[in-house]
Design a protein around this motif. Structure first.
Motif, PDB file in Angstrom:
ATOM      1  N   ARG A  16       7.430   2.381 -14.618  1.00  0.00           N
ATOM      2  CA  ARG A  16       8.205   3.726 -13.771  1.00  0.00           C
ATOM      3  C   ARG A  16       9.418   3.384 -13.055  1.00  0.00           C
ATOM      4  O   ARG A  16       9.556   2.074 -12.688  1.00  0.00           O
ATOM      5  CB  ARG A  16       7.342   4.254 -12.797  1.00  0.00           C
ATOM      6  N   LYS A  17      10.465   4.025 -12.891  1.00  0.00           N
ATOM      7  CA  LYS A  17      11.718   3.928 -12.254  1.00  0.00           C
ATOM      8  C   LYS A  17      11.240   4.171 -10.672  1.00  0.00           C
ATOM      9  O   LYS A  17      10.044   4.596 -10.302  1.00  0.00           O
ATOM     10  CB  LYS A  17      12.749   4.926 -12.525  1.00  0.00           C
ATOM     11  N   ARG A  18      12.271   3.831  -9.790  1.00  0.00           N
ATOM     12  CA  ARG A  18      12.067   4.122  -8.361  1.00  0.00           C
ATOM     13  C   ARG A  18      11.505   5.553  -8.181  1.00  0.00           C
ATOM     14  O   ARG A  18      12.195   6.585  -8.851  1.00  0.00           O
ATOM     15  CB  ARG A  18      13.393   3.599  -7.844  1.00  0.00           C
ATOM     16  N   PHE A  19      10.905   5.804  -7.004  1.00  0.00           N
ATOM     17  CA  PHE A  19      10.757   7.243  -6.847  1.00  0.00           C
ATOM     18  C   PHE A  19      12.020   8.129  -6.542  1.00  0.00           C
ATOM     19  O   PHE A  19      13.019   7.687  -6.004  1.00  0.00           O
ATOM     20  CB  PHE A  19      10.096   7.626  -5.632  1.00  0.00           C
ATOM     21  N   GLN A  23       9.604  13.165  -6.731  1.00  0.00           N
ATOM     22  CA  GLN A  23       8.279  12.475  -6.418  1.00  0.00           C
ATOM     23  C   GLN A  23       8.040  12.424  -4.787  1.00  0.00           C
ATOM     24  O   GLN A  23       6.956  12.565  -4.631  1.00  0.00           O
ATOM     25  CB  GLN A  23       8.371  11.136  -6.813  1.00  0.00           C
ATOM     26  N   VAL A  26       6.677  15.850  -4.346  1.00  0.00           N
ATOM     27  CA  VAL A  26       5.085  15.863  -4.784  1.00  0.00           C
ATOM     28  C   VAL A  26       4.055  15.264  -3.651  1.00  0.00           C
ATOM     29  O   VAL A  26       3.142  15.890  -3.203  1.00  0.00           O
ATOM     30  CB  VAL A  26       5.064  14.950  -5.981  1.00  0.00           C
ATOM     31  N   CYS A  27       4.546  14.093  -3.291  1.00  0.00           N
ATOM     32  CA  CYS A  27       3.861  13.267  -2.156  1.00  0.00           C
ATOM     33  C   CYS A  27       3.601  14.106  -0.809  1.00  0.00           C
ATOM     34  O   CYS A  27       2.745  14.392  -0.228  1.00  0.00           O
ATOM     35  CB  CYS A  27       4.513  12.199  -2.023  1.00  0.00           C
ATOM     36  N   LYS A  29       3.901  17.388  -0.672  1.00  0.00           N
ATOM     37  CA  LYS A  29       3.183  18.695  -0.817  1.00  0.00           C
ATOM     38  C   LYS A  29       1.681  18.142  -1.019  1.00  0.00           C
ATOM     39  O   LYS A  29       0.839  18.938  -0.477  1.00  0.00           O
ATOM     40  CB  LYS A  29       3.596  19.082  -2.412  1.00  0.00           C
ATOM     41  N   GLY A  30       1.352  17.058  -1.387  1.00  0.00           N
ATOM     42  CA  GLY A  30       0.053  16.643  -1.656  1.00  0.00           C
ATOM     43  C   GLY A  30      -0.492  16.463  -0.031  1.00  0.00           C
ATOM     44  O   GLY A  30      -1.562  16.630   0.060  1.00  0.00           O
ATOM     45  N   ILE A  31       0.101  16.021   0.795  1.00  0.00           N
ATOM     46  CA  ILE A  31      -0.247  15.737   2.256  1.00  0.00           C
ATOM     47  C   ILE A  31      -0.469  16.981   3.056  1.00  0.00           C
ATOM     48  O   ILE A  31      -1.261  17.207   3.619  1.00  0.00           O
ATOM     49  CB  ILE A  31       0.715  14.733   2.939  1.00  0.00           C
ATOM     50  N   SER A 121      -0.121   3.647  -0.214  1.00  0.00           N
ATOM     51  CA  SER A 121       0.872   4.398  -1.035  1.00  0.00           C
ATOM     52  C   SER A 121       2.109   3.692  -1.108  1.00  0.00           C
ATOM     53  O   SER A 121       2.605   3.182  -0.116  1.00  0.00           O
ATOM     54  CB  SER A 121       0.954   6.021  -0.460  1.00  0.00           C
ATOM     55  N   PRO A 122       2.737   3.849  -2.372  1.00  0.00           N
ATOM     56  CA  PRO A 122       3.945   2.937  -2.706  1.00  0.00           C
ATOM     57  C   PRO A 122       5.430   3.743  -1.612  1.00  0.00           C
ATOM     58  O   PRO A 122       6.250   2.989  -1.713  1.00  0.00           O
ATOM     59  CB  PRO A 122       4.212   2.960  -4.067  1.00  0.00           C
ATOM     60  N   PHE A 123       5.067   4.870  -1.256  1.00  0.00           N
ATOM     61  CA  PHE A 123       6.196   5.369  -0.467  1.00  0.00           C
ATOM     62  C   PHE A 123       6.488   4.659   0.959  1.00  0.00           C
ATOM     63  O   PHE A 123       5.377   4.111   1.318  1.00  0.00           O
ATOM     64  CB  PHE A 123       5.812   6.913  -0.361  1.00  0.00           C
ATOM     65  N   LEU A 128       5.673   8.429   4.632  1.00  0.00           N
ATOM     66  CA  LEU A 128       4.267   8.997   5.011  1.00  0.00           C
ATOM     67  C   LEU A 128       3.856   9.617   6.300  1.00  0.00           C
ATOM     68  O   LEU A 128       3.067  10.620   6.454  1.00  0.00           O
ATOM     69  CB  LEU A 128       3.343   7.806   4.562  1.00  0.00           C
TER      70      LEU A 128
ATOM     71  N   GLY B  91       7.146  -1.272  -1.829  1.00  0.00           N
ATOM     72  CA  GLY B  91       6.906   0.067  -2.600  1.00  0.00           C
ATOM     73  C   GLY B  91       6.823  -0.335  -4.203  1.00  0.00           C
ATOM     74  O   GLY B  91       5.748  -0.100  -4.919  1.00  0.00           O
ATOM     75  N   LEU B  94       3.177  -2.247  -4.469  1.00  0.00           N
ATOM     76  CA  LEU B  94       1.921  -1.287  -4.414  1.00  0.00           C
ATOM     77  C   LEU B  94       1.877  -0.287  -5.576  1.00  0.00           C
ATOM     78  O   LEU B  94       0.645   0.125  -5.588  1.00  0.00           O
ATOM     79  CB  LEU B  94       2.351  -0.481  -2.918  1.00  0.00           C
ATOM     80  N   ARG B  95       2.973   0.010  -6.185  1.00  0.00           N
ATOM     81  CA  ARG B  95       2.843   0.995  -7.424  1.00  0.00           C
ATOM     82  C   ARG B  95       2.261   0.372  -8.494  1.00  0.00           C
ATOM     83  O   ARG B  95       1.785   1.042  -9.348  1.00  0.00           O
ATOM     84  CB  ARG B  95       4.281   1.911  -7.473  1.00  0.00           C
ATOM     85  N   TYR B 118      -5.029  14.289  -4.387  1.00  0.00           N
ATOM     86  CA  TYR B 118      -4.481  13.710  -3.189  1.00  0.00           C
ATOM     87  C   TYR B 118      -3.686  12.281  -3.498  1.00  0.00           C
ATOM     88  O   TYR B 118      -2.593  11.905  -3.127  1.00  0.00           O
ATOM     89  CB  TYR B 118      -5.387  13.959  -2.018  1.00  0.00           C
ATOM     90  N   SER B 121      -0.898  12.432  -5.688  1.00  0.00           N
ATOM     91  CA  SER B 121       0.343  13.113  -4.973  1.00  0.00           C
ATOM     92  C   SER B 121       0.853  11.818  -4.114  1.00  0.00           C
ATOM     93  O   SER B 121       2.252  11.615  -4.082  1.00  0.00           O
ATOM     94  CB  SER B 121       0.100  14.023  -4.167  1.00  0.00           C
ATOM     95  N   LEU B 122       0.030  10.762  -3.758  1.00  0.00           N
ATOM     96  CA  LEU B 122       0.596   9.695  -2.788  1.00  0.00           C
ATOM     97  C   LEU B 122       1.355   8.433  -3.998  1.00  0.00           C
ATOM     98  O   LEU B 122       1.801   7.660  -3.470  1.00  0.00           O
ATOM     99  CB  LEU B 122      -0.501   8.982  -2.199  1.00  0.00           C
TER     100      LEU B 122
END
Lengths: 288, 268
Positions: A16-19, A23, A26-27, A29-31, A121-123, A128, B91, B94-95, B118, B121-122
């Motif tokens: 995957r590429k960087r967020f 993304q 999406v994160c 929204k999820g939180i 989470s990788p964010f 976060l 990052g 962790l991914r 959830y 989404s994280l």
């Protein structure tokens, strides 16, 4: 369990590429959804968040109306009932308690282990935490509007446009108080210690502010308390909301609220940075 | 890194970064105040390997997991996940990681679907793709019918299995499991272990499996033994047994850690 290998064409993590912005959204929204669901699952939390300010409005304010006269002070252009005066303070009270409630839930999440799900989470960690803060603020703003809706039937009415104009003020005040809660959650080691927050943070902040009495009244009664009120960021949150109800911006309050939000948020991000603070480390010292 | 750099092919599937270790620790130390929890730990795990981290309670396994998953910062030494420094490029590292913690981390007040969504989404996975993957993974563990049930209503074994598929939702390349079978009955333990081994075999995922249950070690595994914060053995099972001058891994572990030999399945 047969075979937990997946066939959905999700790219392997390493490919995957960087967020991108999508993304991040999406994160976020999820939180937001998760906080909202937790809130909906805790009906008693919603009810208590309304009962507290309504008790102040229906009982405390009704009694005080007779003994405390409020002179014409900005933003009011005429004498107002004490219920009207106290309403921005009660909105602030909801945000204050909600901010601390979010903080409590972070301590709970940490104790239950849920917090780790967020933190691995990788964010970026700052994102976060800000997302979690935004989710908490969104929840507390709905509580404020529910309160204002009931207060409207009690005869506490702001100019109709005021309900819309106060939204940014509520958001900023909520961010400041939520960030304070987040900062406190990083230093509170156990859920049991949270009672201290009530005694040492929530009540002093609420009472030593302009939420219940105009500052000139406080000054007449005690110059020292007046100084304390002036140093209390909650005073500025309340004034920001009060002026916003009448379509006005109280610039000093705006600057103070923004400044403290930034300071508290920075403190929380540093505290949750694994290379600096992170309470998990202190908590798990014995669990090697 | 290019999107296809270092890919290899196993049974028709492309796997990432075959040339770099899945996990590499170099001289990692960690202390809680004056108490040294980890002392100069170095080892690596090749892609597609099943590595068992063996250690008694207090050996430092959970601290090591907290450092690898960036809950704690590495102050001494370096940790790389597929070549990405966990401190500098957390990052990216962790991914690539899927983590199952020792403590239960499902939100018991939310449904299975809400917990999994959830997590998706994280990792920035949109709802459509997430739902598709959630359904598929739940089906694979025969739990599709529990999708909308609160996590609170699941048994310990079911919660653990949901946590494992949650760790796999974003298709990690390295799976960390910290005492994943603790507190489960024999059948659940065997099922979970067998499924994780299938993942390694079929998907080429690398696994670091922390445990104190010696009977979870298989002859083809890499074994890493921690004792009071020190690395005392690392290598293929037969090498560790040979170096300890023992007959079995059980005996080798007992000799290395200075405890009385145990019967299989017995907790050290």
């Amino acid at each position: 369990m047969t075979d937990i290998a997946g066939n959905v064409p999700l790219p392997r993590s390493s490919a995957r590429k960087r967020f991108g912005l999508m993304q991040y959204l999406v994160c976020l929204k999820g939180i937001l959804i998760r906080e909202g669901l937790r809130y909906l699952n805790q009906r008693e939390r919603f009810i208590s968040s309304l009962v507290r300010p309504l008790l102040w409005l229906f009982i405390f304010a009704a009694g005080f109306r007779q003994v405390l006269g409020v002179s014409i002070i900005p933003p009011y252009q005429t004498y107002v009932l004490y219920e009207v005066y106290i309403t921005p303070g009660l909105c602030g009270m909801i945000l204050l308690f909600s901010g601390m409630q979010s903080s409590l839930s972070m301590v709970y999440d940490r104790e239950m282990g849920n917090m780790r799900t967020l933190l691995v989470s990788p964010f970026p960690r700052w994102f976060l935490l800000v997302a979690k803060l935004l989710a908490g603020v969104a929840v507390s703003i709905t509580q404020v509007y529910a309160f204002l809706f009931i207060a409207w039937f009690w005869g506490v009415k702001a100019p109709p446009i005021g309900y819309l104009l106060t939204l940014p003020a509520l958001f900023l005040a909520g961010m400041m108080l939520g960030a304070l809660g987040m900062l406190l959650s990083s230093v509170v080691k156990q859920l049991e210690n949270f009672a201290g927050i009530m005694n040492f943070v929530i009540f002093p902040m609420y009472f030593a502010s302009s939420a219940l009495y105009p500052l000139w009244r406080v000054q007449e009664a005690s110059p020292l308390l007046y100084k304390i009120c002036q140093l209390n960021p909650f005073t500025y949150a309340v004034e920001l909301i009060r002026f916003a109800f009448y379509g006005q911006v109280e610039w000093t309050s705006l600057a103070v609220v923004c400044g403290f939000t930034l300071a508290f948020m920075t403190g929380a991000i540093i505290a949750y940075d694994p290379s600096r603070g992170l309470t998990i480390r202190k908590q798990e010292g014995g669990n090697t | 890194m290019g999107t296809n750099a270092g890919l290899r092919n196993i049974e028709g599937r492309t796997l990432p970064e075959a040339d770099v270790p899945a996990l590499q620790l170099t001289s990692v130390s960690y202390a809680y105040g004056k108490r040294q929890a980890l002392d100069d730990i170095s080892f690596s795990i090749a892609p597609g390997r099943f590595a068992v981290l063996l250690g008694l309670n207090g050996a430092g396994k959970t601290t090591l997991f907290s450092l690898i998953s960036h809950l704690f910062a590495t102050r001494q030494g370096n940790i790389h996940v597929f070549g990405h420094d966990i401190n500098r490029k957390s990052g990216d590292a962790l991914r690539r990681l899927g983590i199952v913690f020792q403590a239960r981390t499902l939100d018991l007040d939310l449904s299975v679907h809400q917990n999994l969504a959830y997590h998706a989404s994280l990792h920035g996975i949109g709802s459509r793709q997430a739902n598709q993957r959630i359904n598929e993974l739940l089906m694979s563990i025969d739990m599709s019918d529990r999708l909308h049930e609160k996590a609170r209503s699941l048994s310990g074994g079911q919660i653990r299995r949901v946590e494992i598929i949650r760790a796999l939702l974003h298709q990690p390349s390295l799976l960390l499991l910290d005492e994943a079978t603790v507190g489960l009955d024999i059948k659940s333990r065997a099922t979970i272990l067998s499924d994780i081994r299938k993942l390694v075999q079929n998907e080429g995922i690398s696994v670091l499996w922390a445990t104190h249950l010696i009977d979870e070690v298989s002859h083809a595994d890499q074994v890493i033994v921690l004792d009071r914060g020190k690395l005392i053995a690392n290598g293929p099972v037969h090498d560790v047994i040979k170096r300890a001058g023992a007959e079995t891994i059980n005996e080798a572990f007992s000799r290395l850690t200075g405890i009385v030999a145990l019967t299989p399945g017995q907790k050290p």
